[in-house]
Structures are given as C-alpha cells and as structure tokens.
Design a protein around this motif. Sequence first.
Motif, PDB file in Angstrom:
ATOM      1  N   MET A 188       0.828  -1.210   0.000  1.00  0.00           N
ATOM      2  CA  MET A 188       0.000   0.000   0.000  1.00  0.00           C
ATOM      3  C   MET A 188       0.861   1.259   0.000  1.00  0.00           C
ATOM      4  O   MET A 188       0.610   2.210  -0.728  1.00  0.00           O
ATOM      5  CB  MET A 188      -0.923  -0.028   1.223  1.00  0.00           C
ATOM      6  CG  MET A 188      -1.998   1.044   1.216  1.00  0.00           C
ATOM      7  SD  MET A 188      -1.490   2.535   2.093  1.00  0.00           S
ATOM      8  CE  MET A 188      -2.967   3.502   1.963  1.00  0.00           C
ATOM      9  N   ALA A 189       1.922   1.246   0.822  1.00  0.00           N
ATOM     10  CA  ALA A 189       2.791   2.428   0.920  1.00  0.00           C
ATOM     11  C   ALA A 189       4.167   2.025   1.424  1.00  0.00           C
ATOM     12  O   ALA A 189       4.328   1.040   2.152  1.00  0.00           O
ATOM     13  CB  ALA A 189       2.166   3.464   1.846  1.00  0.00           C
ATOM     14  N   VAL A 190       5.160   2.830   1.031  1.00  0.00           N
ATOM     15  CA  VAL A 190       6.530   2.685   1.513  1.00  0.00           C
ATOM     16  C   VAL A 190       7.093   4.085   1.688  1.00  0.00           C
ATOM     17  O   VAL A 190       6.753   4.995   0.923  1.00  0.00           O
ATOM     18  CB  VAL A 190       7.387   1.844   0.527  1.00  0.00           C
ATOM     19  CG1 VAL A 190       7.415   2.481  -0.862  1.00  0.00           C
ATOM     20  CG2 VAL A 190       8.814   1.667   1.050  1.00  0.00           C
ATOM     21  N   ASP A 191       7.916   4.286   2.712  1.00  0.00           N
ATOM     22  CA  ASP A 191       8.473   5.622   2.913  1.00  0.00           C
ATOM     23  C   ASP A 191       9.984   5.632   2.713  1.00  0.00           C
ATOM     24  O   ASP A 191      10.585   4.599   2.381  1.00  0.00           O
ATOM     25  CB  ASP A 191       8.080   6.196   4.283  1.00  0.00           C
ATOM     26  CG  ASP A 191       8.730   5.472   5.453  1.00  0.00           C
ATOM     27  OD1 ASP A 191       9.646   4.643   5.239  1.00  0.00           O
ATOM     28  OD2 ASP A 191       8.327   5.732   6.601  1.00  0.00           O
ATOM     29  N   GLU A 192      10.592   6.785   2.936  1.00  0.00           N
ATOM     30  CA  GLU A 192      12.020   6.917   2.656  1.00  0.00           C
ATOM     31  C   GLU A 192      12.882   6.078   3.585  1.00  0.00           C
ATOM     32  O   GLU A 192      14.034   5.764   3.271  1.00  0.00           O
ATOM     33  CB  GLU A 192      12.458   8.386   2.702  1.00  0.00           C
ATOM     34  CG  GLU A 192      12.224   9.076   4.028  1.00  0.00           C
ATOM     35  CD  GLU A 192      10.952   9.877   4.036  1.00  0.00           C
ATOM     36  OE1 GLU A 192      11.031  11.120   4.054  1.00  0.00           O
ATOM     37  OE2 GLU A 192       9.876   9.271   4.068  1.00  0.00           O
ATOM     38  N   ASP A 193      12.324   5.703   4.757  1.00  0.00           N
ATOM     39  CA  ASP A 193      13.062   4.850   5.692  1.00  0.00           C
ATOM     40  C   ASP A 193      12.790   3.374   5.457  1.00  0.00           C
ATOM     41  O   ASP A 193      13.119   2.534   6.301  1.00  0.00           O
ATOM     42  CB  ASP A 193      12.682   5.223   7.133  1.00  0.00           C
ATOM     43  CG  ASP A 193      13.104   6.650   7.473  1.00  0.00           C
ATOM     44  OD1 ASP A 193      14.182   7.072   7.002  1.00  0.00           O
ATOM     45  OD2 ASP A 193      12.358   7.344   8.185  1.00  0.00           O
ATOM     46  N   MET A 194      12.131   3.067   4.326  1.00  0.00           N
ATOM     47  CA  MET A 194      11.838   1.698   3.909  1.00  0.00           C
ATOM     48  C   MET A 194      10.825   1.011   4.819  1.00  0.00           C
ATOM     49  O   MET A 194      10.740  -0.216   4.867  1.00  0.00           O
ATOM     50  CB  MET A 194      13.132   0.866   3.788  1.00  0.00           C
ATOM     51  CG  MET A 194      14.095   1.443   2.750  1.00  0.00           C
ATOM     52  SD  MET A 194      15.710   0.647   2.658  1.00  0.00           S
ATOM     53  CE  MET A 194      15.317  -0.975   2.090  1.00  0.00           C
ATOM     54  N   ARG A 195      10.046   1.799   5.550  1.00  0.00           N
ATOM     55  CA  ARG A 195       8.908   1.226   6.276  1.00  0.00           C
ATOM     56  C   ARG A 195       7.798   0.947   5.272  1.00  0.00           C
ATOM     57  O   ARG A 195       7.562   1.759   4.374  1.00  0.00           O
ATOM     58  CB  ARG A 195       8.398   2.190   7.346  1.00  0.00           C
ATOM     59  CG  ARG A 195       9.390   2.478   8.462  1.00  0.00           C
ATOM     60  CD  ARG A 195       8.708   3.225   9.606  1.00  0.00           C
ATOM     61  NE  ARG A 195       8.087   4.459   9.128  1.00  0.00           N
ATOM     62  CZ  ARG A 195       7.101   5.094   9.774  1.00  0.00           C
ATOM     63  NH1 ARG A 195       6.602   4.591  10.886  1.00  0.00           N
ATOM     64  NH2 ARG A 195       6.623   6.225   9.295  1.00  0.00           N
ATOM     65  N   THR A 196       7.123  -0.156   5.417  1.00  0.00           N
ATOM     66  CA  THR A 196       6.091  -0.540   4.458  1.00  0.00           C
ATOM     67  C   THR A 196       4.793  -0.889   5.169  1.00  0.00           C
ATOM     68  O   THR A 196       4.791  -1.244   6.352  1.00  0.00           O
ATOM     69  CB  THR A 196       6.528  -1.758   3.618  1.00  0.00           C
ATOM     70  OG1 THR A 196       6.731  -2.876   4.487  1.00  0.00           O
ATOM     71  CG2 THR A 196       7.804  -1.462   2.835  1.00  0.00           C
ATOM     72  N   LEU A 197       3.698  -0.789   4.418  1.00  0.00           N
ATOM     73  CA  LEU A 197       2.389  -1.257   4.862  1.00  0.00           C
ATOM     74  C   LEU A 197       1.706  -1.943   3.696  1.00  0.00           C
ATOM     75  O   LEU A 197       1.641  -1.390   2.592  1.00  0.00           O
ATOM     76  CB  LEU A 197       1.512  -0.092   5.324  1.00  0.00           C
ATOM     77  CG  LEU A 197       1.720   0.482   6.728  1.00  0.00           C
ATOM     78  CD1 LEU A 197       0.800   1.677   6.932  1.00  0.00           C
ATOM     79  CD2 LEU A 197       1.466  -0.570   7.801  1.00  0.00           C
ATOM     80  N   THR A 198       1.230  -3.161   3.911  1.00  0.00           N
ATOM     81  CA  THR A 198       0.344  -3.774   2.941  1.00  0.00           C
ATOM     82  C   THR A 198      -1.065  -3.216   3.178  1.00  0.00           C
ATOM     83  O   THR A 198      -1.328  -2.546   4.184  1.00  0.00           O
ATOM     84  CB  THR A 198       0.315  -5.301   3.093  1.00  0.00           C
ATOM     85  OG1 THR A 198      -0.266  -5.613   4.376  1.00  0.00           O
ATOM     86  CG2 THR A 198       1.720  -5.885   2.992  1.00  0.00           C
ATOM     87  N   PHE A 199      -1.985  -3.514   2.263  1.00  0.00           N
ATOM     88  CA  PHE A 199      -3.350  -3.030   2.446  1.00  0.00           C
ATOM     89  C   PHE A 199      -3.984  -3.634   3.698  1.00  0.00           C
ATOM     90  O   PHE A 199      -4.705  -2.946   4.431  1.00  0.00           O
ATOM     91  CB  PHE A 199      -4.191  -3.334   1.207  1.00  0.00           C
ATOM     92  CG  PHE A 199      -3.867  -2.443   0.043  1.00  0.00           C
ATOM     93  CD1 PHE A 199      -4.296  -1.121   0.017  1.00  0.00           C
ATOM     94  CD2 PHE A 199      -3.122  -2.912  -1.024  1.00  0.00           C
ATOM     95  CE1 PHE A 199      -3.983  -0.290  -1.046  1.00  0.00           C
ATOM     96  CE2 PHE A 199      -2.816  -2.081  -2.093  1.00  0.00           C
ATOM     97  CZ  PHE A 199      -3.242  -0.769  -2.104  1.00  0.00           C
TER      98      PHE A 199
END
Length: 465
Positions: A22-33
Amino acid sequence: QYARTLWELLERRVDATPDALMAVDEDMRTLTFAEFWSEAELAAAGLTAAGVVAGDVVTWQLPTWMEALVLTAALSRLDVIQNPVLPTYRERELDLITAQAGTSLLVTPSEWRGFDHEALATGVARRQGGMRVLVADRALPQGDPTSLPALPPAQLPDDQPVRWLFATSGTTAEPKVAQHTDASLLAAARGMSRRLGLIPHDRNALVFPVTHIGGIVWMIAGIESGCSNILCETFDPERTVEVLGREGVTLAGSGTYFHQAYLDQQRRRLEPIFPDVRAFPGGGAPKPPSLVHEIRSAFEVPVLSGYGSTEAPIVTMASATDPDDELARSEGAPTHGVELRFVGTDGRLVDPGQEGEIRVRAPQMMRGYLDRALDLEAFDDDGFFRTGDLGRMDDHGNLIVTGRTKDIIVRKGENVSAKEVEDLLALHDKVADVAVIGLPDADSGERVCAVVQVVADGAVTFDEI
C-alpha cells in the motif's frame, strides 16, 4: 457498484489484494493493504478511547508520514469530520481554520523541521477553549477494535454528510474552507485513476504534503486501483530522487516544480534515475510547454497534466495516448461526469473555442464553503463553480488554461493570496503602501514580489519585510 465511502473502498481492497504493497516511505517502512486496514482499526479504537465520537471535527497537521495515512482511514472509520491542514500553517491560519471548523481535537507532531508544533497547537487550543491536543510523533493511540461502534449505513452520494474540510487560498485575506464528502473525493480519485490507467504495478511519488486534497486523492486512488504510494516527508531533489529510484517509481509526480527538479537531476547523471518510470503526472501550477518535450527527450515518457482546485479536484486529466503537442499546451480532457462551461465578462457563454472564465459542475465538486455566505459568489445560478481561471477547449476536447481572473500567485504549486500578503505588510509601521505581484521564475513558477512605498523619511530592509 462503486464503493460509497472510503472505509468501504478500503475493505474491498483488503478483500481483493490484502498482501499487496500500500505504501513505503524513505526509511523503507512498508504497509500492505491488510496491515493498513489493521493499523487504522487499532488507531480508531485508540481515538475512541480518547473520547473521539462520530460528528467530531478533528484537525490534523501531520507531515507526509505513514501515520498520517493511517489517521485518515481511522477517522473515516469513526465517521468524524476531518480537517487536514498544511504543516506550514502557523498561528494565524490555524486560529482562523479551527475556529471556523469548530475543532474538538487537534493532532500535531511535537516538532518538525525545527519548528515547535506542540507549542503552536497548545497556544491555539488555549485561545479556542475546549479544544484538545494530541501529539503524534510517528505513533497513534491504539485500542481494542472490538470496542469500535458499528458503521453507519453507507449513503448515496447526494445524501452523504460532509466529512472533509480543506482550507484553500484565494483572493480573500482569510482561508476559505471547502466542504467535501467521501463521494466527492472518491469521484476525483476514480476519474484520475481511469485517465492515468493506474494498475497494481504502479508506484506513485507522493512527495508533496498529504494534507493537500491532492494527497488524499492519491491515497484513495491507490486503494481504488491497488497501486502503492512512495512517501517522502520533505522534498529534497537529491535525496528524494534516490528514494524514488530505489522504490521503482512508475509515476513521478506531481507538478512542474518537481518535474523540473527531476529533469535537473537526470541531466547530472549518466544512468537513468527512474528506470521504471512511465509518466510524470502533474497539476496545481502552469507548466512551460517546453517541459513536456524536455521530459520526453530525457525519459522517453509523457508529462500528464490535470486541472482542478480544492473546491473541485482533478476535473481534467491528460492521457498517455495524447500526442506531445496536446500535452504541452493543454491540461487534458474532462473526467467522467464533469461539465465545463466558459463565460465571458458579460456573463454570457462564449462561442466554442473562445476564451472565458472556466466554470465547473462535477461529482467531485465541494458541497460549498463552511462560511455559506461565500457560496453566493462562488456558484452561478446553474450550480457551476466559478474557478476564477480563464481558458478554452481545443478541437480535441482538451482544456487549455490561458490565465487567471483571481489575484493569486502560484509558487511551487502553492497558491499565495496577493491580498493576504498585502494586508499583512500594510500593518508594518514603515510601510505606507504596498502592492504584491507574481514574477515569473524558472524554478518555482512564480515568485512573490512586494512593491513597497515607505513612509516619509523611512527606509525598510528585506529582512524586516
């Protein structure tokens, strides 16, 4: 049948592709839906335990963080009215907006980019009285989702209550607050998704404030299409380009200022900075026609511009099948359900192809301003929104924006009210008179220029202004 609310759309996406990014940020943290949905439920329960109930107005002033997206969904689950506010707003804007909105809770970081947001929020709450402050530094309160209240039945678009408040700059000295429903934002996201041809493989660059209506629309478009957003809390050309390249950006948005920065970075390097890019979506500010051809030459892909406003977001959007000559001079064709009309200075419709004020009636149009007195001037007798922009349709059905009737300056995609700056500078004891104008600038689109007449025998420095 289309989903009628943001939460309904999210549940459908979780059922369809729970493990997709769903999303990823500059620190490589991620979230699936699925993770996003779960985090939103936990946060909604935590907010409920903190006393947030349906119908409350929650103003939030967070950077483009994962937590901002989660908060958006959590507030949607609770059926509250949410009011995203740019992190660059300070005492004056926050006081005006929260007082007008009747904010009960203000969500803020403690500190961001060297500024004490907690102190700002505390001061606003003290002056308003009865407003609470929640400090959220990359973390939201959590609770037991089984304690959440039942969801209200989803209503048809025309019957939906207002659930979003967005402040916008115009010619007035005070921010105007546009009222939106889930249905209006979902309509904007669907129109954009279809025109850009979004697919689950796409990775969009969400590098501008998520508190913009465009940020929320891109989040919804990701949920609707199954694509993901790459989040950058601060746009820094070198650092941001590295992040976007690392994450395989396919849609490098989102406007002229950003596209020029990407082009500059590509010209400094031998290897492609975005090997997977397929388009450069944009909007919010005029683009020089040469930019389309320069991007095509450097990246071999198109610039796809759109047109809209906080009051009626993304009413036109270009398509990858449009030829470059059309992309260079237009902002694309109206999306599904959008009606455009062009009105001359005499108040009459102009002939086809002639210039007039752009007026809009569309599913994504706001319900009106929070200050209903502003609606009389904002809408014509047929319910079309007066944009204050000038334009015409070309022979291929694309919108060409030719100018503005409104006294605004567009700097790096942000609207600056000339009158607002003039009113503030007029308070300075050394300023006898002042006029604020926009000057063309290659990097920012326009720069704000103040022409100042000082009092007799006076002198004023740049730093004082």
